[in-house]
Design an enzyme around this catalytic site. Structure first.
Site, PDB file in Angstrom:
ATOM      1  N   LYS A  82       0.865  -1.190   0.000  1.00 51.15           N
ATOM      2  CA  LYS A  82       0.000   0.000   0.000  1.00 51.15           C
ATOM      3  C   LYS A  82       0.898   1.236   0.000  1.00 51.15           C
ATOM      4  O   LYS A  82       1.796   1.369   0.849  1.00 51.15           O
ATOM      5  CB  LYS A  82      -0.866  -0.038   1.262  1.00 51.15           C
ATOM      6  CG  LYS A  82      -2.200   0.646   1.142  1.00 51.15           C
ATOM      7  CD  LYS A  82      -3.025   0.349   2.395  1.00 51.15           C
ATOM      8  CE  LYS A  82      -4.406   0.917   2.318  1.00 51.15           C
ATOM      9  NZ  LYS A  82      -5.122   0.786   3.606  1.00 51.15           N
TER      10      LYS A  82
HETATM   11  O1  G3P Z   1      -8.867   1.467   4.453  1.00 54.63           O
HETATM   12  C1  G3P Z   1      -8.878   2.814   4.843  1.00 54.63           C
HETATM   13  C2  G3P Z   1      -9.624   2.970   6.092  1.00 54.63           C
HETATM   14  O2  G3P Z   1      -8.988   2.236   7.104  1.00 54.63           O
HETATM   15  C3  G3P Z   1      -9.864   4.353   6.554  1.00 54.63           C
HETATM   16  O3  G3P Z   1     -10.993   4.300   7.310  1.00 54.63           O
HETATM   17  O4  G3P Z   1     -12.644   5.005   8.964  1.00 54.63           O
HETATM   18  O5  G3P Z   1     -10.221   5.625   9.237  1.00 54.63           O
HETATM   19  O6  G3P Z   1     -11.614   6.698   7.473  1.00 54.63           O
HETATM   20  P1  G3P Z   1     -11.379   5.491   8.303  1.00 54.63           P
END
Ligand code: G3P
Length: 213
Positions: A82
């Site tokens: 990633k």
């Molecule tokens: O895969 C990306 C994700 O982990 C981000 O999620 O909820 O932290 O915006 P969030």
């Protein structure tokens, strides 16, 4: 549509994989820090459950990113490196493409960024729809925009809907035709549940008890 789980927790991966519906895992430095476990050991074990596990580089320069990409991809053939959507990240994605290393371009917030990630040769790219919603934009509109652009060309970069926050996000991503959705454990647990299924099953079981007696 492929279903990934967004977690650094191995028990969650094992549980969802046992349902027979799991295609991959996405991790990120925040999720790994939350679990407090060894990064290499965690992602390598996850690779035993699914064919694609995203492991994020933490270097911020091209040389450092390449070094980590080569290291991570050597841990297991299921690792997807990633890489953040920055200029050095694009260079790293192009390098990985030339070496046959799979990449997931992360922190994508615009269609321009998505086009560049595809041109550089990312295997998949991750628009963060929940964070766009948080900022007062419609995150799902970005997915629709990218999927619509993809119909004009032969980009083979998969569109991975990330930062999903509720079950409707998954339905809307599927309606648009996104390739992958990565979903937190708490949302995955909600997806098989419907009150009419619960009450319907209870009624079947209650009636069956009457037949038996
Ligand atoms: O895969 C990306 C994700 O982990 C981000 O999620 O909820 O932290 O915006 P969030």
């Amino acid at each position: 549509m492929k279903i990934f789980i967004d977690t650094a927790n191995l028990d969650e991966v094992a549980e969802i994989a046992s349902w027979g519906i799991l295609d991959g895992v996405t991790t990120n430095p925040s999720l790994v820090a939350k679990e407090g476990k060894d990064f290499k050991e965690t992602v390598t074990k996850m690779c035993e459950y699914v064919p694609e596990v995203s492991a994020q580089v933490t270097a911020t320069d091209h040389e450092g990113m390449i070094k980590q990409a080569e290291e991570y991809s050597g841990w297991h053939k299921h690792i997807v490196v990633k890489v953040p959507m920055v200029k050095d990240g694009l260079k790293t994605i192009a390098y990985c493409k030339s070496k046959g290393i799979k990449t997931n371009c992360t922190l994508v917030f615009s269609a321009n960024q998505a086009i560049l990630a595809a041109k550089a040769g990312a295997t998949m790219l991750s628009p963060f729809i929940g964070r766009l919603d948080d900022a007062g934009q419609d995150g799902m509109e970005l997915i629709a925009e990218i999927v619509s652009i993809w119909k004009n060309y032969d980009f083979d970069t998969e569109v991975l809907v990330a930062s999903t926050r509720h079950p409707r996000h998954i339905i809307e991503a599927a309606e648009i035709g996104a390739d992958i959705c990565t979903i937190p454990f708490k949302i995955l647990e909600k997806m098989p549940v419907h009150p009419l299924t619960t009450s319907g099953l209870k009624r079947f079981m209650d009636d069956w008890e009457k037949v038996k007696s």
